[in-house]
Design a protein around this motif. Structure first.
Motif, PDB file in Angstrom:
ATOM      1  N   LYS A  16       0.996  -1.068  -0.045  1.00 38.15           N
ATOM      2  CA  LYS A  16       0.135   0.047   0.072  1.00 38.15           C
ATOM      3  C   LYS A  16       0.883   1.275  -0.072  1.00 38.15           C
ATOM      4  O   LYS A  16       1.537   1.510   1.054  1.00 38.15           O
ATOM      5  N   VAL A  17       0.574   1.990  -1.119  1.00 38.77           N
ATOM      6  CA  VAL A  17       1.581   3.005  -1.347  1.00 38.77           C
ATOM      7  C   VAL A  17       0.598   4.485  -1.494  1.00 38.77           C
ATOM      8  O   VAL A  17      -0.266   4.939  -1.872  1.00 38.77           O
ATOM      9  N   ALA A  18       1.333   5.537  -0.674  1.00 36.92           N
ATOM     10  CA  ALA A  18       0.632   6.963  -0.613  1.00 36.92           C
ATOM     11  C   ALA A  18       1.522   7.701  -1.537  1.00 36.92           C
ATOM     12  O   ALA A  18       2.922   7.657  -1.301  1.00 36.92           O
ATOM     13  N   ILE A  19       1.158   8.938  -1.900  1.00 38.01           N
ATOM     14  CA  ILE A  19       1.955   9.815  -2.423  1.00 38.01           C
ATOM     15  C   ILE A  19       1.746  11.232  -2.076  1.00 38.01           C
ATOM     16  O   ILE A  19       0.547  11.611  -1.957  1.00 38.01           O
ATOM     17  N   ILE A  20       2.751  12.017  -1.762  1.00 39.65           N
ATOM     18  CA  ILE A  20       2.732  13.514  -1.366  1.00 39.65           C
ATOM     19  C   ILE A  20       3.486  14.184  -2.253  1.00 39.65           C
ATOM     20  O   ILE A  20       4.793  14.337  -2.479  1.00 39.65           O
ATOM     21  N   GLY A  21       2.570  14.904  -3.283  1.00 42.05           N
ATOM     22  CA  GLY A  21       3.336  15.907  -4.574  1.00 42.05           C
ATOM     23  C   GLY A  21       2.688  15.165  -5.794  1.00 42.05           C
ATOM     24  O   GLY A  21       3.416  13.973  -6.310  1.00 42.05           O
ATOM     25  N   CYS A  22       1.632  15.374  -6.057  1.00 45.29           N
ATOM     26  CA  CYS A  22       1.126  15.073  -7.407  1.00 45.29           C
ATOM     27  C   CYS A  22       1.215  15.667  -8.737  1.00 45.29           C
ATOM     28  O   CYS A  22       0.622  15.573  -9.666  1.00 45.29           O
ATOM     29  N   GLY A  23       2.446  16.277  -9.011  1.00 42.03           N
ATOM     30  CA  GLY A  23       2.975  17.061 -10.048  1.00 42.03           C
ATOM     31  C   GLY A  23       3.723  16.080 -10.938  1.00 42.03           C
ATOM     32  O   GLY A  23       3.449  14.852 -10.711  1.00 42.03           O
ATOM     33  N   GLY A  24       4.144  16.661 -11.947  1.00 45.38           N
ATOM     34  CA  GLY A  24       4.811  15.823 -13.007  1.00 45.38           C
ATOM     35  C   GLY A  24       5.765  14.796 -12.654  1.00 45.38           C
ATOM     36  O   GLY A  24       5.843  13.655 -12.916  1.00 45.38           O
ATOM     37  N   ARG A  25       6.661  15.376 -11.401  1.00 46.53           N
ATOM     38  CA  ARG A  25       7.692  14.384 -10.797  1.00 46.53           C
ATOM     39  C   ARG A  25       6.862  13.173 -10.152  1.00 46.53           C
ATOM     40  O   ARG A  25       7.332  12.135 -10.141  1.00 46.53           O
ATOM     41  N   GLY A  26       5.834  13.513  -9.316  1.00 46.99           N
ATOM     42  CA  GLY A  26       4.856  12.593  -8.625  1.00 46.99           C
ATOM     43  C   GLY A  26       4.624  11.560  -9.645  1.00 46.99           C
ATOM     44  O   GLY A  26       4.700  10.302  -9.191  1.00 46.99           O
ATOM     45  N   TRP A  27       4.078  11.747 -10.682  1.00 50.70           N
ATOM     46  CA  TRP A  27       3.499  10.930 -11.827  1.00 50.70           C
ATOM     47  C   TRP A  27       4.591   9.986 -12.174  1.00 50.70           C
ATOM     48  O   TRP A  27       4.425   8.751 -12.442  1.00 50.70           O
ATOM     49  N   GLY A  28       5.899  10.534 -12.347  1.00 50.22           N
ATOM     50  CA  GLY A  28       7.059   9.811 -13.090  1.00 50.22           C
ATOM     51  C   GLY A  28       7.310   8.769 -11.934  1.00 50.22           C
ATOM     52  O   GLY A  28       7.766   7.652 -12.103  1.00 50.22           O
ATOM     53  N   ALA A  29       7.488   9.282 -10.864  1.00 49.50           N
ATOM     54  CA  ALA A  29       7.754   8.238  -9.625  1.00 49.50           C
ATOM     55  C   ALA A  29       6.739   7.346  -9.480  1.00 49.50           C
ATOM     56  O   ALA A  29       7.226   6.139  -9.200  1.00 49.50           O
ATOM     57  N   ALA A  30       5.613   7.693  -9.621  1.00 46.82           N
ATOM     58  CA  ALA A  30       4.469   6.393  -9.519  1.00 46.82           C
ATOM     59  C   ALA A  30       4.809   5.567 -10.599  1.00 46.82           C
ATOM     60  O   ALA A  30       4.676   4.322 -10.462  1.00 46.82           O
ATOM     61  N   LYS A  84      -4.790  18.438  -8.579  1.00 49.53           N
ATOM     62  CA  LYS A  84      -3.695  17.640  -9.234  1.00 49.53           C
ATOM     63  C   LYS A  84      -4.024  16.138  -8.150  1.00 49.53           C
ATOM     64  O   LYS A  84      -3.600  15.153  -8.805  1.00 49.53           O
ATOM     65  N   ALA A  85      -4.237  16.390  -6.906  1.00 48.35           N
ATOM     66  CA  ALA A  85      -4.573  15.163  -5.978  1.00 48.35           C
ATOM     67  C   ALA A  85      -5.610  14.428  -6.783  1.00 48.35           C
ATOM     68  O   ALA A  85      -5.729  13.061  -6.712  1.00 48.35           O
ATOM     69  N   ASP A  86      -6.774  14.885  -7.043  1.00 46.04           N
ATOM     70  CA  ASP A  86      -7.859  14.119  -7.873  1.00 46.04           C
ATOM     71  C   ASP A  86      -7.697  13.561  -8.971  1.00 46.04           C
ATOM     72  O   ASP A  86      -7.927  12.365  -9.159  1.00 46.04           O
ATOM     73  N   ALA A  87      -6.805  14.121  -9.829  1.00 43.56           N
ATOM     74  CA  ALA A  87      -6.321  13.613 -11.245  1.00 43.56           C
ATOM     75  C   ALA A  87      -5.660  12.151 -10.916  1.00 43.56           C
ATOM     76  O   ALA A  87      -5.511  11.410 -11.418  1.00 43.56           O
ATOM     77  N   PHE A  88      -4.426  12.582  -9.872  1.00 42.90           N
ATOM     78  CA  PHE A  88      -3.570  11.468  -9.670  1.00 42.90           C
ATOM     79  C   PHE A  88      -4.625  10.310  -9.140  1.00 42.90           C
ATOM     80  O   PHE A  88      -4.531   8.946  -9.370  1.00 42.90           O
ATOM     81  N   ALA A  89      -5.221  10.427  -8.168  1.00 48.01           N
ATOM     82  CA  ALA A  89      -6.331   9.524  -7.564  1.00 48.01           C
ATOM     83  C   ALA A  89      -7.172   8.755  -8.618  1.00 48.01           C
ATOM     84  O   ALA A  89      -7.426   7.669  -8.682  1.00 48.01           O
ATOM     85  N   GLN A  90      -7.622   9.639  -9.545  1.00 52.23           N
ATOM     86  CA  GLN A  90      -8.427   9.092 -10.886  1.00 52.23           C
ATOM     87  C   GLN A  90      -7.371   8.230 -11.586  1.00 52.23           C
ATOM     88  O   GLN A  90      -8.140   6.880 -11.885  1.00 52.23           O
ATOM     89  N   LYS A  91      -6.411   8.497 -12.095  1.00 51.17           N
ATOM     90  CA  LYS A  91      -5.374   7.619 -12.817  1.00 51.17           C
ATOM     91  C   LYS A  91      -5.003   6.382 -12.089  1.00 51.17           C
ATOM     92  O   LYS A  91      -4.900   5.163 -12.487  1.00 51.17           O
ATOM     93  N   TRP A  92      -4.672   6.421 -10.747  1.00 50.62           N
ATOM     94  CA  TRP A  92      -4.284   5.513  -9.942  1.00 50.62           C
ATOM     95  C   TRP A  92      -5.230   4.516  -9.204  1.00 50.62           C
ATOM     96  O   TRP A  92      -5.075   3.830  -8.382  1.00 50.62           O
TER      97      TRP A  92
END
Length: 155
Positions: A33-47, A73-81
């Motif tokens: 189980k993983v969480a992310i703090i920082g959902c910008g471009g680098r966050g998406w890349g790290a994911a 940004k948080a919502d977009a990340f949540a939707q993708k993942w």
């Protein structure tokens, strides 16, 4: 050799021959189980990087929470993942909500991909919550955050 003796011997041989396969049967893949703090471009890349690394190691990851200063940004990340929208947090203190989740939803690992000046504060919060951390490099911007990062790292 009698037919019955042959059949018993053949059956026993078959069982013993298959034992390594039974003993070494594929266990279910470990899901982190993983969480992310920082959902910008680098966050998406790290994911994406983490997902690929997990696949190469024979395990899986499931993103359970996302936090970013900006709600979109948080919502977009949540939707993708496929993160439950109720675990999409925003604002300056949104990261704290990740560490307040109940045991069923609390992440085992958190990715810290925010701008550098927040990294030490987020690391300290993660360590205090007992969560493993992957932090992007560059860890501090001034003496205060450097000391905070070092202190959290020692914990």
């Amino acid at each position: 050799m009698e037919r019955r003796t042959f059949l018993k011997s053949a059956a026993a041989t078959g069982v013993f021959a298959s034992l390594p396969n039974i003993i070494n049967a594929a266990e279910p893949k470990r899901v982190f189980k993983v969480a992310i703090i920082g959902c910008g471009g680098r966050g998406w890349g790290a994911a994406d990087n983490l997902k690929e690394a997990a696949k190469n190691l024979g395990c899986e990851i499931k993103f359970t929470a996302a936090a970013d200063f900006f709600k979109a940004k948080a919502d977009a990340f949540a939707q993708k993942w496929n993160v439950d929208p109720k675990f999409s947090f925003d604002g300056a203190t949104g990261y704290k909500k990740i560490f307040e989740l109940d045991a069923a939803n609390k992440p085992e690992v958190v990715l810290l991909t925010t701008p550098l000046n927040f990294r030490a504060v987020h690391l300290d919060a993660a360590v205090n919550a007992g969560v493993h951390v992957f932090a992007e490099k560059g860890v501090a911007v001034d003496p205060f955050t450097t000391r905070l990062f070092l202190s959290a790292s020692k914990k």
